[in-house]
Design a protein around this motif. Structure first.
Motif, PDB file in Angstrom:
ATOM      1  N   MET A   1     -37.676 -15.722 -63.046  1.00  0.00           N
ATOM      2  CA  MET A   1     -36.572 -16.224 -63.863  1.00  0.00           C
ATOM      3  C   MET A   1     -36.016 -17.483 -63.228  1.00  0.00           C
ATOM      4  SD  MET A   1     -33.268 -14.120 -65.238  1.00  0.00           S
ATOM      5  CE  MET A   1     -32.172 -14.879 -66.434  1.00  0.00           C
ATOM      6  N   THR A   2     -35.684 -18.484 -64.050  1.00  0.00           N
ATOM      7  CA  THR A   2     -35.127 -19.731 -63.549  1.00  0.00           C
ATOM      8  C   THR A   2     -33.773 -19.991 -64.197  1.00  0.00           C
ATOM      9  OG1 THR A   2     -36.261 -21.029 -65.264  1.00  0.00           O
ATOM     10  CG2 THR A   2     -37.414 -20.707 -63.162  1.00  0.00           C
ATOM     11  N   TYR A   3     -32.996 -20.885 -63.559  1.00  0.00           N
ATOM     12  CA  TYR A   3     -31.629 -21.130 -63.994  1.00  0.00           C
ATOM     13  C   TYR A   3     -31.372 -22.620 -64.080  1.00  0.00           C
ATOM     14  CZ  TYR A   3     -31.385 -16.370 -62.207  1.00  0.00           C
ATOM     15  OH  TYR A   3     -31.641 -15.044 -61.946  1.00  0.00           O
ATOM     16  N   THR A   4     -30.534 -23.024 -65.023  1.00  0.00           N
ATOM     17  CA  THR A   4     -30.165 -24.429 -65.161  1.00  0.00           C
ATOM     18  C   THR A   4     -29.168 -24.803 -64.067  1.00  0.00           C
ATOM     19  OG1 THR A   4     -28.258 -23.970 -66.582  1.00  0.00           O
ATOM     20  CG2 THR A   4     -30.409 -24.241 -67.661  1.00  0.00           C
ATOM     21  N   PRO A   5     -29.038 -26.101 -63.748  1.00  0.00           N
ATOM     22  CA  PRO A   5     -28.046 -26.516 -62.752  1.00  0.00           C
ATOM     23  C   PRO A   5     -26.627 -26.066 -63.108  1.00  0.00           C
ATOM     24  CG  PRO A   5     -29.590 -28.295 -63.150  1.00  0.00           C
ATOM     25  CD  PRO A   5     -29.906 -27.233 -64.161  1.00  0.00           C
ATOM     26  N   ARG A   6     -26.266 -26.127 -64.375  1.00  0.00           N
ATOM     27  CA  ARG A   6     -24.919 -25.712 -64.772  1.00  0.00           C
ATOM     28  C   ARG A   6     -24.708 -24.221 -64.509  1.00  0.00           C
ATOM     29  NH1 ARG A   6     -20.902 -27.986 -67.306  1.00  0.00           N
ATOM     30  NH2 ARG A   6     -22.161 -29.830 -67.739  1.00  0.00           N
ATOM     31  N   ALA A   7     -25.727 -23.428 -64.799  1.00  0.00           N
ATOM     32  CA  ALA A   7     -25.606 -21.986 -64.557  1.00  0.00           C
ATOM     33  C   ALA A   7     -25.481 -21.696 -63.066  1.00  0.00           C
ATOM     34  CB  ALA A   7     -26.814 -21.248 -65.139  1.00  0.00           C
ATOM     35  N   VAL A   8     -26.250 -22.397 -62.248  1.00  0.00           N
ATOM     36  CA  VAL A   8     -26.201 -22.188 -60.794  1.00  0.00           C
ATOM     37  C   VAL A   8     -24.845 -22.614 -60.242  1.00  0.00           C
ATOM     38  CG1 VAL A   8     -27.185 -22.902 -58.582  1.00  0.00           C
ATOM     39  CG2 VAL A   8     -28.687 -22.388 -60.513  1.00  0.00           C
ATOM     40  N   ALA A   9     -24.337 -23.739 -60.705  1.00  0.00           N
ATOM     41  CA  ALA A   9     -23.026 -24.194 -60.248  1.00  0.00           C
ATOM     42  C   ALA A   9     -21.961 -23.162 -60.592  1.00  0.00           C
ATOM     43  CB  ALA A   9     -22.694 -25.544 -60.889  1.00  0.00           C
ATOM     44  N   GLY A  10     -22.062 -22.572 -61.769  1.00  0.00           N
ATOM     45  CA  GLY A  10     -21.112 -21.539 -62.157  1.00  0.00           C
ATOM     46  C   GLY A  10     -21.218 -20.304 -61.283  1.00  0.00           C
ATOM     47  N   MET A  11     -22.438 -19.895 -60.943  1.00  0.00           N
ATOM     48  CA  MET A  11     -22.638 -18.733 -60.066  1.00  0.00           C
ATOM     49  C   MET A  11     -21.991 -18.946 -58.703  1.00  0.00           C
ATOM     50  SD  MET A  11     -26.642 -17.730 -60.443  1.00  0.00           S
ATOM     51  CE  MET A  11     -27.485 -17.768 -62.014  1.00  0.00           C
ATOM     52  N   LEU A  12     -22.125 -20.173 -58.185  1.00  0.00           N
ATOM     53  CA  LEU A  12     -21.695 -20.467 -56.825  1.00  0.00           C
ATOM     54  C   LEU A  12     -20.246 -20.941 -56.741  1.00  0.00           C
ATOM     55  CD1 LEU A  12     -24.889 -22.341 -55.566  1.00  0.00           C
ATOM     56  CD2 LEU A  12     -24.290 -19.943 -55.209  1.00  0.00           C
ATOM     57  N   ILE A  14     -19.100 -23.951 -57.627  1.00  0.00           N
ATOM     58  CA  ILE A  14     -19.018 -25.347 -57.192  1.00  0.00           C
ATOM     59  C   ILE A  14     -19.233 -26.249 -58.400  1.00  0.00           C
ATOM     60  CG2 ILE A  14     -19.809 -24.839 -54.847  1.00  0.00           C
ATOM     61  CD1 ILE A  14     -22.576 -25.817 -55.639  1.00  0.00           C
ATOM     62  N   ALA A  15     -18.914 -27.529 -58.229  1.00  0.00           N
ATOM     63  CA  ALA A  15     -19.084 -28.471 -59.330  1.00  0.00           C
ATOM     64  C   ALA A  15     -20.555 -28.858 -59.492  1.00  0.00           C
ATOM     65  CB  ALA A  15     -18.248 -29.724 -59.062  1.00  0.00           C
ATOM     66  N   PRO A  16     -21.010 -29.090 -60.716  1.00  0.00           N
ATOM     67  CA  PRO A  16     -22.394 -29.548 -60.909  1.00  0.00           C
ATOM     68  C   PRO A  16     -22.695 -30.829 -60.131  1.00  0.00           C
ATOM     69  CG  PRO A  16     -21.450 -28.838 -62.999  1.00  0.00           C
ATOM     70  CD  PRO A  16     -20.335 -28.828 -61.999  1.00  0.00           C
ATOM     71  N   THR A  17     -21.678 -31.703 -59.958  1.00  0.00           N
ATOM     72  CA  THR A  17     -21.914 -32.936 -59.191  1.00  0.00           C
ATOM     73  C   THR A  17     -22.206 -32.624 -57.721  1.00  0.00           C
ATOM     74  OG1 THR A  17     -19.515 -33.132 -58.908  1.00  0.00           O
ATOM     75  CG2 THR A  17     -20.524 -34.394 -60.695  1.00  0.00           C
ATOM     76  N   THR A  18     -21.581 -31.571 -57.191  1.00  0.00           N
ATOM     77  CA  THR A  18     -21.869 -31.161 -55.805  1.00  0.00           C
ATOM     78  C   THR A  18     -23.312 -30.707 -55.688  1.00  0.00           C
ATOM     79  OG1 THR A  18     -19.579 -30.482 -55.452  1.00  0.00           O
ATOM     80  CG2 THR A  18     -21.232 -29.560 -53.959  1.00  0.00           C
ATOM     81  N   LEU A  19     -23.758 -29.955 -56.654  1.00  0.00           N
ATOM     82  CA  LEU A  19     -25.137 -29.480 -56.660  1.00  0.00           C
ATOM     83  C   LEU A  19     -26.107 -30.658 -56.690  1.00  0.00           C
ATOM     84  CD1 LEU A  19     -26.409 -26.633 -56.721  1.00  0.00           C
ATOM     85  CD2 LEU A  19     -26.574 -26.863 -59.207  1.00  0.00           C
ATOM     86  N   ARG A  20     -25.786 -31.649 -57.492  1.00  0.00           N
ATOM     87  CA  ARG A  20     -26.651 -32.835 -57.593  1.00  0.00           C
ATOM     88  C   ARG A  20     -26.657 -33.613 -56.270  1.00  0.00           C
ATOM     89  NH1 ARG A  20     -24.063 -35.243 -61.318  1.00  0.00           N
ATOM     90  NH2 ARG A  20     -24.939 -33.905 -62.951  1.00  0.00           N
ATOM     91  N   THR A  21     -25.501 -33.719 -55.632  1.00  0.00           N
ATOM     92  CA  THR A  21     -25.409 -34.436 -54.350  1.00  0.00           C
ATOM     93  C   THR A  21     -26.235 -33.742 -53.279  1.00  0.00           C
ATOM     94  OG1 THR A  21     -23.214 -35.272 -54.861  1.00  0.00           O
ATOM     95  CG2 THR A  21     -23.835 -35.186 -52.536  1.00  0.00           C
ATOM     96  N   TRP A  22     -26.135 -32.408 -53.225  1.00  0.00           N
ATOM     97  CA  TRP A  22     -26.902 -31.664 -52.230  1.00  0.00           C
ATOM     98  C   TRP A  22     -28.403 -31.824 -52.453  1.00  0.00           C
ATOM     99  CZ3 TRP A  22     -23.805 -26.404 -52.086  1.00  0.00           C
ATOM    100  CH2 TRP A  22     -22.588 -26.636 -51.432  1.00  0.00           C
ATOM    101  N   ASP A  23     -28.797 -31.951 -53.679  1.00  0.00           N
ATOM    102  CA  ASP A  23     -30.210 -32.171 -53.990  1.00  0.00           C
ATOM    103  C   ASP A  23     -30.640 -33.548 -53.515  1.00  0.00           C
ATOM    104  OD1 ASP A  23     -32.756 -32.256 -55.025  1.00  0.00           O
ATOM    105  OD2 ASP A  23     -32.145 -32.260 -57.127  1.00  0.00           O
ATOM    106  N   GLN A  24     -29.855 -34.552 -53.854  1.00  0.00           N
ATOM    107  CA  GLN A  24     -30.230 -35.939 -53.553  1.00  0.00           C
ATOM    108  C   GLN A  24     -30.144 -36.257 -52.061  1.00  0.00           C
ATOM    109  OE1 GLN A  24     -27.468 -38.020 -56.095  1.00  0.00           O
ATOM    110  NE2 GLN A  24     -28.760 -37.789 -57.928  1.00  0.00           N
ATOM    111  N   ARG A  25     -29.104 -35.758 -51.377  1.00  0.00           N
ATOM    112  CA  ARG A  25     -28.896 -36.123 -49.974  1.00  0.00           C
ATOM    113  C   ARG A  25     -29.647 -35.228 -48.993  1.00  0.00           C
ATOM    114  NH1 ARG A  25     -22.381 -37.480 -49.398  1.00  0.00           N
ATOM    115  NH2 ARG A  25     -22.340 -39.194 -50.905  1.00  0.00           N
TER     116      ARG A  25
END
Length: 288
Positions: A1-12, A14-25
């Motif tokens: 099973m896979t999850y969208t970034p928005r769903a993961v941010a909601g689980m954790l 945190i903001a979706p932008t934080t999730l994107r930053t952690w991915d990029q950096r």
């Protein structure tokens, strides 16, 4: 099973932008990309991110936390227990409280289970669980809010305690535990039971709000070696028929909890003041 970034941010939490930053950096991104290039997170990705959230909540710099989050925690060999130092206990408390305030039940349950596996029930209970629950309780009293946080935290600890295999087979119960009539706080009894399971002892727990007559009947039918009754309020403790239990059962009768403060107890009643004392009482009892 896979999850969208928005769903993961909601689980954790945190903001979706934080999730994107952690991915990029830091490269803490998803393992899957759809044909259209959309990011999708798997369960293993989310576990790494849960560790990242917990570490940053403790004040660890994001760059260092990312390195630590990728390292899968290693459990000690089966049966081994390591001491829990004050610094480690404080960090675990902070991680647990941070997850509790985010209502992050999976992280709380995972942390609780790992603490029990690494350090055993007594160390995890005294060093982490009790201080965390006390702080959450004080938060509720002070603010009038957060009951849902306290309940979810207690449920996560209960789930982890019940993951410790119980001893089965024939023979008498080493201890039968019960709450006083209308007493609803019974998590400490589960902690004692889990600790006794580590000692390969059989135990029973009647749980919350046990009427006096039901307790008498259970003691008569099960013939435990020790009977321990929990109460955190004195008015509830006074409703327990201690004299009758002592006369009818032949078991060691013990009481625990702050509800027994100031109560004049019969001479035959034991009163352990800590989890360690309660374990010692059960392991070294002297039935009458």
């Amino acid at each position: 099973m896979t999850y969208t970034p928005r769903a993961v941010a909601g689980m954790l939490g945190i903001a979706p932008t934080t999730l994107r930053t952690w991915d990029q950096r830091y490269g803490l991104g998803p393992s899957v990309r759809t044909d259209g290039g959309h990011r999708r997170y798997e369960d293993a990705d989310i576990e790494v991110l849960r560790r990242m959230v917990g570490l940053t909540a403790q004040g660890v710099a994001a760059s260092a936390a990312a390195v630590l989050a990728r390292k899968q925690p290693v459990a000690p060999p089966e049966g081994e227990r390591t001491p829990i130092g004050s610094a480690e206990a404080l960090m675990a408390q902070q991680s647990f409280l941070g997850a509790a305030k985010r209502l992050d039940e999976p992280t709380m349950a995972d942390l609780a289970a790992k603490l029990l596996a690494a350090h055993g029930v007594v160390a995890a209970w005294d060093g982490v669980f009790v201080p965390a629950l006390v702080e959450l309780g004080e938060l509720v009293v002070a603010s009038g809010q957060g009951v849902e946080i306290e309940h979810l935290a207690s449920g996560s600890i209960l789930h982890a305690l019940r993951g410790i295999p119980r001893t089965s087979g024939p023979g008498p119960l080493s201890v039968l535990m019960s709450c006083a009539p209308d007493e609803q706080h019974w998590l400490p009894l589960e902690a004692l039971g889990a600790a006794l399971s580590e000692q390969d002892r059989r135990w029973g727990n009647l749980g919350a709000r046990v009427p006096a007559e039901a307790l008498r009947d259970a003691v008569t039918r099960l013939c435990p070696e020790v009977v321990l009754v929990w109460a955190h309020r004195q008015d509830l403790a006074l409703r327990v028929p201690l004299e009758e239990l002592g006369t009818r059962s032949g078991a060691v009768i013990a009481v625990a909890g702050s509800g027994w403060d100031g109560v004049a107890l019969p001479s035959f009643v034991r009163r352990p003041k800590s989890l360690c004392e309660a374990i010692g009482l059960v392991l070294n009892h002297e039935p009458s």
